[in-house]
Design a protein around this motif. Sequence first.
Motif, short mmCIF file in Angstrom:
data_model
loop_
_atom_site.label_atom_id
_atom_site.label_comp_id
_atom_site.label_asym_id
_atom_site.label_seq_id
_atom_site.Cartn_x
_atom_site.Cartn_y
_atom_site.Cartn_z
N VAL A 41 0.86 -1.19 0.00
CA VAL A 41 0.00 0.00 0.00
C VAL A 41 0.89 1.23 0.00
CG1 VAL A 41 -1.84 -1.17 1.29
CG2 VAL A 41 -0.16 0.21 2.53
N ARG A 42 0.28 2.40 -0.25
CA ARG A 42 0.99 3.67 -0.19
C ARG A 42 0.17 4.66 0.62
NH1 ARG A 42 2.30 6.54 -5.36
NH2 ARG A 42 0.02 6.49 -5.52
N ALA A 43 0.82 5.40 1.50
CA ALA A 43 0.11 6.42 2.27
C ALA A 43 -0.50 7.45 1.33
CB ALA A 43 1.06 7.10 3.25
N ALA A 44 0.14 7.72 0.21
CA ALA A 44 -0.34 8.71 -0.75
C ALA A 44 -1.70 8.34 -1.33
CB ALA A 44 0.67 8.87 -1.89
N ASP A 45 -2.10 7.08 -1.22
CA ASP A 45 -3.40 6.65 -1.74
C ASP A 45 -4.53 6.86 -0.73
OD1 ASP A 45 -2.46 5.84 -4.26
OD2 ASP A 45 -1.87 3.88 -3.48
N SER A 46 -4.21 7.41 0.43
CA SER A 46 -5.23 7.72 1.44
C SER A 46 -5.51 9.22 1.44
CB SER A 46 -4.75 7.30 2.83
OG SER A 46 -3.75 8.18 3.31
N VAL A 47 -6.57 9.63 2.15
CA VAL A 47 -6.89 11.07 2.24
C VAL A 47 -5.98 11.77 3.24
CG1 VAL A 47 -9.30 10.71 1.62
CG2 VAL A 47 -8.64 10.71 4.04
N TYR A 48 -5.20 11.01 3.99
CA TYR A 48 -4.42 11.59 5.09
C TYR A 48 -3.05 12.09 4.68
CZ TYR A 48 -7.92 8.97 7.71
OH TYR A 48 -9.11 8.46 8.19
N ALA A 49 -2.60 11.79 3.47
CA ALA A 49 -1.22 12.09 3.11
C ALA A 49 -1.09 12.84 1.80
CB ALA A 49 -0.42 10.79 3.05
N ARG A 50 -2.05 13.70 1.52
CA ARG A 50 -1.98 14.50 0.30
C ARG A 50 -0.99 15.65 0.48
NH1 ARG A 50 -8.35 15.47 -0.37
NH2 ARG A 50 -8.01 15.99 1.82
N PRO A 51 -0.47 16.23 -0.57
CA PRO A 51 0.46 17.36 -0.44
C PRO A 51 -0.17 18.58 0.24
CG PRO A 51 0.65 16.39 -2.62
CD PRO A 51 -0.55 15.76 -1.98
N GLN A 52 -1.48 18.76 0.10
CA GLN A 52 -2.14 19.91 0.70
C GLN A 52 -2.40 19.64 2.18
OE1 GLN A 52 -6.27 20.94 -0.37
NE2 GLN A 52 -5.53 23.01 -0.81
N LEU A 53 -1.83 20.49 3.04
CA LEU A 53 -1.97 20.34 4.49
C LEU A 53 -2.99 21.36 4.99
CD1 LEU A 53 -1.13 19.21 7.24
CD2 LEU A 53 0.76 20.87 7.26
N LEU A 54 -4.13 20.86 5.47
CA LEU A 54 -5.18 21.71 6.04
C LEU A 54 -4.97 21.81 7.54
CD1 LEU A 54 -8.18 20.19 4.03
CD2 LEU A 54 -7.02 22.37 3.59
N ALA A 55 -3.93 22.52 7.94
CA ALA A 55 -3.54 22.56 9.34
C ALA A 55 -4.59 23.23 10.22
CB ALA A 55 -2.19 23.28 9.48
N VAL A 56 -5.12 24.36 9.77
CA VAL A 56 -6.11 25.08 10.58
C VAL A 56 -7.39 24.27 10.68
CG1 VAL A 56 -7.45 27.20 10.77
CG2 VAL A 56 -5.11 27.30 9.93
N SER A 57 -7.79 23.66 9.59
CA SER A 57 -8.98 22.80 9.62
C SER A 57 -8.81 21.66 10.60
CB SER A 57 -9.26 22.25 8.22
OG SER A 57 -9.50 23.27 7.29
N ALA A 58 -7.63 21.05 10.60
CA ALA A 58 -7.36 19.93 11.51
C ALA A 58 -7.45 20.37 12.96
CB ALA A 58 -5.98 19.34 11.21
N LEU A 59 -6.85 21.51 13.29
CA LEU A 59 -6.84 21.98 14.67
C LEU A 59 -8.23 22.43 15.13
CD1 LEU A 59 -3.48 23.96 14.64
CD2 LEU A 59 -3.98 21.93 16.03
N VAL A 60 -8.86 23.27 14.31
CA VAL A 60 -10.18 23.80 14.68
C VAL A 60 -11.22 22.68 14.69
CG1 VAL A 60 -12.04 25.35 14.00
CG2 VAL A 60 -9.67 26.12 13.88
N GLY A 61 -11.24 21.89 13.62
CA GLY A 61 -12.19 20.79 13.57
C GLY A 61 -11.96 19.79 14.69
#
Length: 373
Positions: A75-95
């Motif tokens: 498997v590859r982490a890149a094939d999951s929603v968790y390891a895309r190049p775009q980092l939604l840091a504020v969304s992760a913290l606030v959510g």
Amino acid sequence: MSELAAVEALRGQVLWAVFALSAVFGVISQRTHFCAMGAVADIVHLGDWTRMRMWVLAIGVALLGFNALVAFGWVRAADSVYARPQLLAVSALVGGALFGAGMVLASGCGSKTLLRLAGGNLKSLVVFLVLGLSAFATLRGLTAVWRVNTVDALAWTLPAGHDLPSLAAHWTGLSPRSAAAGLGLVLGAGCIAWVLARAEGRRGEVWLGGVGVGLVVVAVWAVSGILGHVPEHPQTLEPAFVATASRHMESLSFVAPSAHTLAWLLYYSDENQRLSLGVASVAGVVAGGAVQALASRSFRWEGFRNARDTGQHLVGAALMGVGGVTALGCTIGQGLSGISTLSVGSALALAGILAGAVATLRWQAALVERGVL
């Protein structure tokens, strides 16, 4: 058998496998009282770290297992929603903070809600319905617009996927597989060593819950990412992961799947509404939890005490739905499945969840001291 018929048959195999594994998750979690919110509450109110060590053990096992799959090239982490190049840091913290606060008010996270429902708790039925509706609104409705136009707009694009092995490979020249093997081994073993450091972490129940839940998370990754992977889908001629709502490789998570479960029930006659891995996992957890509750004779009907109790659970459920979708997961989705990929975003979401839960628990304790609750 045509290629499309073969894909449909594979879809059925994936769904049944995930249902069975989720039922095992339900049995183990009900038997061992595996609960992230309970683990945090035990620490804040009692200073008891037993259930936290169970949760960290599950993280350690999931880290070792998932990164072993990566190291072997399965498997590859890149094939999951968790390891895309775009980092939604504020969304992760606030959510994450919203979800953490919500799970305290609603007496448990998404998976615990399903387990309590399986044990006869009618409050959890209401929580599940409100959580699912608010999650659906945050996926496609009013709060989705707010999410996209606010916190999701504050994103960073990294030179590689935002999982640590991909970033380490980019910076050092190692292959992602080698980086995953090394980091997964070190961090996973570190989690397990921390659990074993105290006698409370060596209890049989802790190991049943921690190892059992961690292995289920890894097994679902394998079902979705290996069994369910089609190199070339006959309709799109592109790689695909069958039976996943996100069209990526998935493991256990219980916020967006709650919304998908309600949508599947409401639009069942719509041919475009397909049963997904997340819906199968929701059904499996309820089934497994119910079997364990009945077998242990712990099944009992329970309802709301009063209007305040009702209102608190309604607010908590809404916060979990909005927060869980914004953070891309819950205590299981981000706290186990996401963390197992060594995703930076998952670590931020988990930090937000813990911060929100601790703050809300302390706020509740202060209200109790003042005689308000």
